[in-house]
Design a protein around this motif. Sequence first.
Motif, PDB file in Angstrom:
ATOM      1  N   ARG A 187       0.858  -1.175   0.000  1.00  0.00           N
ATOM      2  CA  ARG A 187       0.000   0.000   0.000  1.00  0.00           C
ATOM      3  C   ARG A 187       0.896   1.227   0.000  1.00  0.00           C
ATOM      4  N   ILE A 188       0.695   2.085  -0.979  1.00  0.00           N
ATOM      5  CA  ILE A 188       1.550   3.256  -1.062  1.00  0.00           C
ATOM      6  C   ILE A 188       1.100   4.324  -0.063  1.00  0.00           C
ATOM      7  N   ARG A 189       2.035   5.187   0.278  1.00  0.00           N
ATOM      8  CA  ARG A 189       1.767   6.292   1.192  1.00  0.00           C
ATOM      9  C   ARG A 189       2.591   7.493   0.750  1.00  0.00           C
ATOM     10  N   ARG A 190       2.249   8.642   1.247  1.00  0.00           N
ATOM     11  CA  ARG A 190       3.013   9.848   0.937  1.00  0.00           C
ATOM     12  C   ARG A 190       4.343   9.803   1.692  1.00  0.00           C
ATOM     13  N   PRO A 191       5.382  10.385   1.132  1.00  0.00           N
ATOM     14  CA  PRO A 191       6.686  10.395   1.806  1.00  0.00           C
ATOM     15  C   PRO A 191       6.670  11.228   3.081  1.00  0.00           C
ATOM     16  N   ARG A 192       7.647  10.967   3.915  1.00  0.00           N
ATOM     17  CA  ARG A 192       7.827  11.769   5.125  1.00  0.00           C
ATOM     18  C   ARG A 192       8.119  13.209   4.728  1.00  0.00           C
ATOM     19  N   PRO A 193       7.781  14.152   5.604  1.00  0.00           N
ATOM     20  CA  PRO A 193       8.124  15.558   5.320  1.00  0.00           C
ATOM     21  C   PRO A 193       9.636  15.711   5.134  1.00  0.00           C
ATOM     22  N   TRP A 194      10.016  16.647   4.302  1.00  0.00           N
ATOM     23  CA  TRP A 194      11.432  16.860   3.996  1.00  0.00           C
ATOM     24  C   TRP A 194      11.683  18.346   3.836  1.00  0.00           C
TER      25      TRP A 194
END
Length: 114
Positions: free
Chosen positions: A16-23
Amino acid sequence: MGCVKSSNANNRRAVRIRRPRPWNHTEPITRAQLNAMRDEFWDTAPHYGGRREIWDALRAAAEAELRFAQAIIDSAGIIVQHPDLTLCYDERGARYELPLYVLSEPRNLIRNPN
């Protein structure tokens, strides 16, 4: 002894895809600068290998809402190594690496440049 039918599709674990961590970008960046970086990446990415249709599907997934992105990834047969889409493979084993800046916005995005 019996035969067992197997295929990569059956052995593949659904991720299941997810958004990346904040950067953070190295310095504050405007929306126009971020869009220019993204356009440059997508224009040049197919020249580094892989199939054009997979790059197109990855771009569509990166720019879509999460539920639509999952459908795009699944229908294109993309094998997701990292749930944030930073590392994927196609069915032939070609590697596709996506930088964070094409997948999400940085914390230090300048929202209203004057």
